[in-house]
Design a protein around this motif. Structure first.
Motif, mmCIF file in Angstrom:
data_model
loop_
_atom_site.group_PDB
_atom_site.id
_atom_site.type_symbol
_atom_site.label_atom_id
_atom_site.label_comp_id
_atom_site.label_asym_id
_atom_site.label_seq_id
_atom_site.Cartn_x
_atom_site.Cartn_y
_atom_site.Cartn_z
ATOM 1 N N LEU A 1 0.806 -1.222 0.000
ATOM 2 C CA LEU A 1 0.000 0.000 0.000
ATOM 3 C C LEU A 1 0.839 1.273 0.000
ATOM 4 C CD1 LEU A 1 -2.734 -1.179 2.515
ATOM 5 C CD2 LEU A 1 -3.153 -0.480 0.149
ATOM 6 N N GLN B 1 2.400 4.123 -1.443
ATOM 7 C CA GLN B 1 2.294 4.858 -2.710
ATOM 8 C C GLN B 1 1.422 4.131 -3.740
ATOM 9 O OE1 GLN B 1 5.987 7.087 -3.838
ATOM 10 N NE2 GLN B 1 7.003 5.654 -2.450
ATOM 11 N N THR B 2 0.536 3.261 -3.278
ATOM 12 C CA THR B 2 -0.336 2.518 -4.197
ATOM 13 C C THR B 2 -1.735 2.441 -3.598
ATOM 14 O OG1 THR B 2 1.589 1.151 -4.756
ATOM 15 C CG2 THR B 2 -0.551 0.411 -5.566
ATOM 16 N N GLN B 3 -2.755 2.645 -4.423
ATOM 17 C CA GLN B 3 -4.129 2.682 -3.936
ATOM 18 C C GLN B 3 -4.641 1.286 -3.600
ATOM 19 O OE1 GLN B 3 -6.380 4.763 -6.958
ATOM 20 N NE2 GLN B 3 -5.786 6.769 -6.163
ATOM 21 N N VAL B 4 -5.605 1.265 -2.663
ATOM 22 C CA VAL B 4 -6.163 0.008 -2.172
ATOM 23 C C VAL B 4 -6.720 -0.834 -3.315
ATOM 24 C CG1 VAL B 4 -8.082 -0.981 -0.831
ATOM 25 C CG2 VAL B 4 -6.648 0.813 0.164
ATOM 26 N N GLU B 5 -7.468 -0.218 -4.216
ATOM 27 C CA GLU B 5 -8.114 -0.974 -5.293
ATOM 28 C C GLU B 5 -7.090 -1.663 -6.185
ATOM 29 O OE1 GLU B 5 -8.712 2.166 -4.502
ATOM 30 O OE2 GLU B 5 -10.666 1.879 -3.519
ATOM 31 N N THR B 6 -5.960 -1.020 -6.379
ATOM 32 C CA THR B 6 -4.894 -1.626 -7.181
ATOM 33 C C THR B 6 -4.243 -2.777 -6.440
ATOM 34 O OG1 THR B 6 -4.446 0.505 -8.246
ATOM 35 C CG2 THR B 6 -2.702 -1.160 -8.371
ATOM 36 N N ASN C 1 -1.797 9.416 3.799
ATOM 37 C CA ASN C 1 -3.147 9.901 4.063
ATOM 38 C C ASN C 1 -3.253 10.538 5.441
ATOM 39 O OD1 ASN C 1 -4.403 9.108 1.595
ATOM 40 N ND2 ASN C 1 -4.403 6.986 2.308
ATOM 41 N N ALA D 1 -8.068 8.532 3.331
ATOM 42 C CA ALA D 1 -8.211 8.056 1.953
ATOM 43 C C ALA D 1 -9.581 8.357 1.360
ATOM 44 C CB ALA D 1 -7.950 6.551 1.903
ATOM 45 N N THR E 1 -9.464 13.800 1.267
ATOM 46 C CA THR E 1 -8.770 13.453 0.028
ATOM 47 C C THR E 1 -7.880 14.603 -0.444
ATOM 48 O OG1 THR E 1 -10.738 14.185 -1.155
ATOM 49 C CG2 THR E 1 -10.543 11.820 -0.726
#
Length: 351
Positions: A40, A42-47, A140, A189, A193
């Motif tokens: 996680l 520098q990477t979004q949860v959905e990714t 965040n 998050a 935002t």
């Protein structure tokens, strides 16, 4: 707003609106939380979710990860970027098996000595997996606290970082630490935002200094602007008559460290002569393909793919740790960067 009211408002919002079905929230062992926290960054949860699920399925525990080949770890990571994270995961798993009996110590000082684990990641592991009273300060949370306290400056500055850590420590409760930690990350998050924060839905709006000023977007201050560098390279798509292409493993550190890529030829040299000198290969150079632009955090890379047909014996390039002849139609578990993956797919359509 008192620390107790702050945490109670955050927890109340979480109970009603927070995320509770994320895959790493099921059986949140230190190992599973650690994997998720590294992914996680520098990477979004959905990714992250599909990567996490595949990773945990293949490496359900520390020993499985430690015993794996780095190539397979990088292959499962391919597409997430920031590949040093994957190398650090693999090395840390090996250290924990060698020095800590294959378990993750619940000691923040020890955790921070391991590759890729800083103070915030260590705190998140201990808070989420062991309910230890540890503050966190991911991206965040930095943004949320900077706005709440109207903390001026870029969070990368040590002075600002120190202030934000003081706020994180002040507001982290003693009870329900795991829930609070997930809650403060979710609130940053989902509500606080980077652009257009949903202040009307924020449980902390009453006490938020930036909101009171009507200056939510002024905090935190952005990183000082640096002109993005542009680099250019030529990737050689060296292909045999049988359809195999030459891949070269990149050095363990630096861009795409440890991944497999196409050989890169200096822009100013004659490609055929360079291939003869470097690899002992006789090649017929074809017209270049269209340029590919790949963006990194600090620079952009302009890639010109140049196909070339190997007209003589290919066996002179010894396979092993550094080189491999690869059939793009029969994928194997080799970690390749995103633009290399696209080029391999394009080559496969020509065979």
């Amino acid at each position: 707003m008192s620390p107790n009211e702050f945490s109670q408002r955050v927890l109340g919002w979480f109970d009603a609106h927070g995320r509770k079905q994320l895959p790493w929230q099921e059986n949140p062992t230190p190992y599973r939380v650690w994997i998720s926290e590294i992914m996680l960054q520098q990477t979004q949860v959905e990714t992250v979710i599909p990567y996490y699920q595949r990773f945990i399925e293949r490496f359900p525990d520390l020993r499985k990860l430690a015993d794996a080949e780095l190539d397979e770890v990088l292959w499962l990571w391919a597409g997430l970027g920031y590949y040093a994270r994957a190398r650090h995961l693999h090395r840390t798993a090996q250290i924990l098996c060698e020095q800590h009996g294959g378990t993750m110590p619940l000691d923040i000082a020890i955790l921070q000595q391991l590759p890729g684990i800083g103070r915030s990641t260590a705190g998140a592991i201990l808070a989420l997996a062991a309910d230890q009273h540890q503050p966190i300060l991911d991206g965040n949370v930095k943004r949320l606290l900077a706005r709440f306290g109207a903390v001026a400056g870029w969070p990368g500055q040590s002075r600002v970082q120190t202030t934000l850590w003081e706020l994180a420590e002040r507001y982290t409760p003693v009870q329900r630490v795991a829930a609070y930690t997930q809650a403060i990350m979710d609130l940053g998050a989902m509500i606080c935002t980077p652009r257009r924060p949903y202040c009307a839905a924020c449980p902390l709006a009453e006490g938020c200094a930036a909101h009171a000023q009507g200056q939510e977007m002024a905090y935190p201050e952005p990183k000082p602007h640096r002109k993005r560098l542009v680099r250019a390279t030529r990737m050689l798509l060296l292909r045999t008559l049988e359809g195999e292409v030459l891949l070269e493993r990149r050095p363990p550190v630096g861009v795409w460290g440890g991944l497999w890529s196409f050989p890169e030829c200096p822009l100013e040299v004659d490609i055929a002569a360079w291939c003869q000198e470097q690899f002992g290969l006789t090649v017929v150079v074809k017209p270049p393909w269209g340029m590919i632009r790949h963006n990194f955090s600090h620079f952009q890379l302009d890639i010109t793919p140049v196909p070339a047909l190997v007209s003589g014996p290919a066996g002179v390039v010894m396979e092993g740790e550094r080189f491999v002849w690869y059939n793009p139609c029969h994928s194997t578990d080799r970690g390749v960067a995103a633009p290399v993956k696209r080029l391999l797919a394009a080559l496969a359509t020509e065979l």
